[in-house]
Design an enzyme around this catalytic site. Structure first.
Site, PDB file in Angstrom:
ATOM      1  N   ASP A  64      49.560  36.632  38.603  1.00  0.00           N
ATOM      2  CA  ASP A  64      50.471  37.637  38.075  1.00  0.00           C
ATOM      3  C   ASP A  64      51.492  36.943  37.179  1.00  0.00           C
ATOM      4  O   ASP A  64      51.585  35.717  37.165  1.00  0.00           O
ATOM      5  CB  ASP A  64      51.129  38.477  39.175  1.00  0.00           C
ATOM      6  CG  ASP A  64      52.065  37.683  40.077  1.00  0.00           C
ATOM      7  OD1 ASP A  64      51.967  36.441  40.101  1.00  0.00           O
ATOM      8  OD2 ASP A  64      52.877  38.308  40.763  1.00  0.00           O
ATOM      9  N   TYR A  66      54.808  35.334  35.266  1.00  0.00           N
ATOM     10  CA  TYR A  66      56.030  34.661  35.702  1.00  0.00           C
ATOM     11  C   TYR A  66      57.101  35.713  35.963  1.00  0.00           C
ATOM     12  O   TYR A  66      57.203  36.710  35.237  1.00  0.00           O
ATOM     13  CB  TYR A  66      56.520  33.689  34.636  1.00  0.00           C
ATOM     14  CG  TYR A  66      55.577  32.543  34.335  1.00  0.00           C
ATOM     15  CD1 TYR A  66      55.138  31.688  35.342  1.00  0.00           C
ATOM     16  CD2 TYR A  66      55.144  32.296  33.039  1.00  0.00           C
ATOM     17  CE1 TYR A  66      54.291  30.621  35.067  1.00  0.00           C
ATOM     18  CE2 TYR A  66      54.297  31.223  32.752  1.00  0.00           C
ATOM     19  CZ  TYR A  66      53.875  30.400  33.771  1.00  0.00           C
ATOM     20  OH  TYR A  66      53.041  29.349  33.497  1.00  0.00           O
ATOM     21  N   PHE A  77      49.995  32.059  32.008  1.00  0.00           N
ATOM     22  CA  PHE A  77      50.523  30.691  31.965  1.00  0.00           C
ATOM     23  C   PHE A  77      51.476  30.414  30.807  1.00  0.00           C
ATOM     24  O   PHE A  77      52.121  29.373  30.775  1.00  0.00           O
ATOM     25  CB  PHE A  77      49.386  29.645  31.957  1.00  0.00           C
ATOM     26  CG  PHE A  77      48.563  29.655  33.209  1.00  0.00           C
ATOM     27  CD1 PHE A  77      49.057  29.093  34.376  1.00  0.00           C
ATOM     28  CD2 PHE A  77      47.311  30.234  33.232  1.00  0.00           C
ATOM     29  CE1 PHE A  77      48.305  29.104  35.549  1.00  0.00           C
ATOM     30  CE2 PHE A  77      46.546  30.258  34.401  1.00  0.00           C
ATOM     31  CZ  PHE A  77      47.045  29.697  35.555  1.00  0.00           C
ATOM     32  N   HIS A 189      44.068  25.598  41.604  1.00  0.00           N
ATOM     33  CA  HIS A 189      45.108  26.115  40.731  1.00  0.00           C
ATOM     34  C   HIS A 189      45.999  24.964  40.253  1.00  0.00           C
ATOM     35  O   HIS A 189      46.221  23.991  40.983  1.00  0.00           O
ATOM     36  CB  HIS A 189      45.954  27.144  41.497  1.00  0.00           C
ATOM     37  CG  HIS A 189      46.816  27.987  40.630  1.00  0.00           C
ATOM     38  ND1 HIS A 189      48.089  27.590  40.250  1.00  0.00           N
ATOM     39  CD2 HIS A 189      46.610  29.193  40.061  1.00  0.00           C
ATOM     40  CE1 HIS A 189      48.622  28.529  39.493  1.00  0.00           C
ATOM     41  NE2 HIS A 189      47.750  29.515  39.355  1.00  0.00           N
TER      42      HIS A 189
END
Length: 228
Positions: A64, A66, A77, A189
């Site tokens: 999801d 930031y 990202f 991740h």
């Protein structure tokens, strides 16, 4: 809330008339009215606006957005260009570290990844909105069903595409990806909590370019330039 206007509208436009999306829309209307929500409503679909379906060469799947002020702008990202280098999120710093080791890219002074999106990298989150300072606050409200439709549309494309699945939520999407023309890459991740468990050293960026080149497509220029 901005709508889809390019070829994505044809590919997933039916989703907007489904009951789950109508409920999601009402939920978001209330959330944006009464809370601080990221990204701004007009930026929710930026990943699709900047990367039409016909131009997708690779997919980087996030979770999801930031949830801190002035970061999210609709690309997984990525943060806005005026975010100071010290404030670039840790996951993105780790992505840059892997890029440096894998492809020799220098670490830039910003976290703005629009360059990748304009080259055909679909920078997609599985959930497209979040309440300020409350990670995962918009999970299970309908976005997952919508973004699954986007992922399926890419998977159905009749040309080689690279999927980069980082972290367990993204890797769970592997079950719905079944096109033998594509390359599916999985790793931990890039979060500081897991980057050392298989993200560092995964070489996904060079593997992506090797695959694209082998199939007659132009590689991605992964270098994000300094802007300061």
């Amino acid at each position: 809330m901005a709508m889809l206007t390019n070829d994505w509208a044809d590919a997933v436009g039916d989703e907007f008339s489904k009951d789950y999306y109508k409920s999601l829309y009402l939920f978001l209307k209330d959330e944006y009215t009464h809370h601080k929500i990221y990204p701004p409503a007009d930026d929710i679909f930026n990943a699709m606006h900047l990367t039409p379906l016909a131009e997708v060469k690779a997919v980087i799947l996030g979770q999801d957005p930031y949830h801190n002020e002035h970061q999210a702008h609709g690309l997984s990202f990525s943060v806005l260009p005026d975010v100071e280098p010290k404030d670039v999120p840790p996951s993105l710093k780790n992505i840059y570290q892997e890029l440096n080791k894998d492809c020799g890219c220098y670490v830039p002074d910003n976290g703005y990844l629009e360059k990748w999106a304009r080259q055909g990298v679909l920078m997609l989150n599985t959930v497209l909105t979040v309440r300020a300072h409350q990670a995962n606050s918009h999970q299970n409200m309908g976005w997952e069903q919508f973004t699954d439709a986007i992922i399926r549309a890419v998977n159905e494309q009749d040309r080689p595409i690279v999927f980069m699945l980082w972290g367990n939520p993204a890797r769970r999407k592997r079950a719905m990806l079944d096109n033998p023309k594509h390359l599916y890459l999985e790793a931990a991740h890039p979060s500081p909590l897991s980057a050392y468990k298989g993200f560092f050293g995964c070489r996904h960026f060079s593997k992506c370019n090797e695959f694209l080149t082998a199939h007659g497509d132009a590689p991605i220029d992964w270098q994000i330039e300094n802007i300061r």
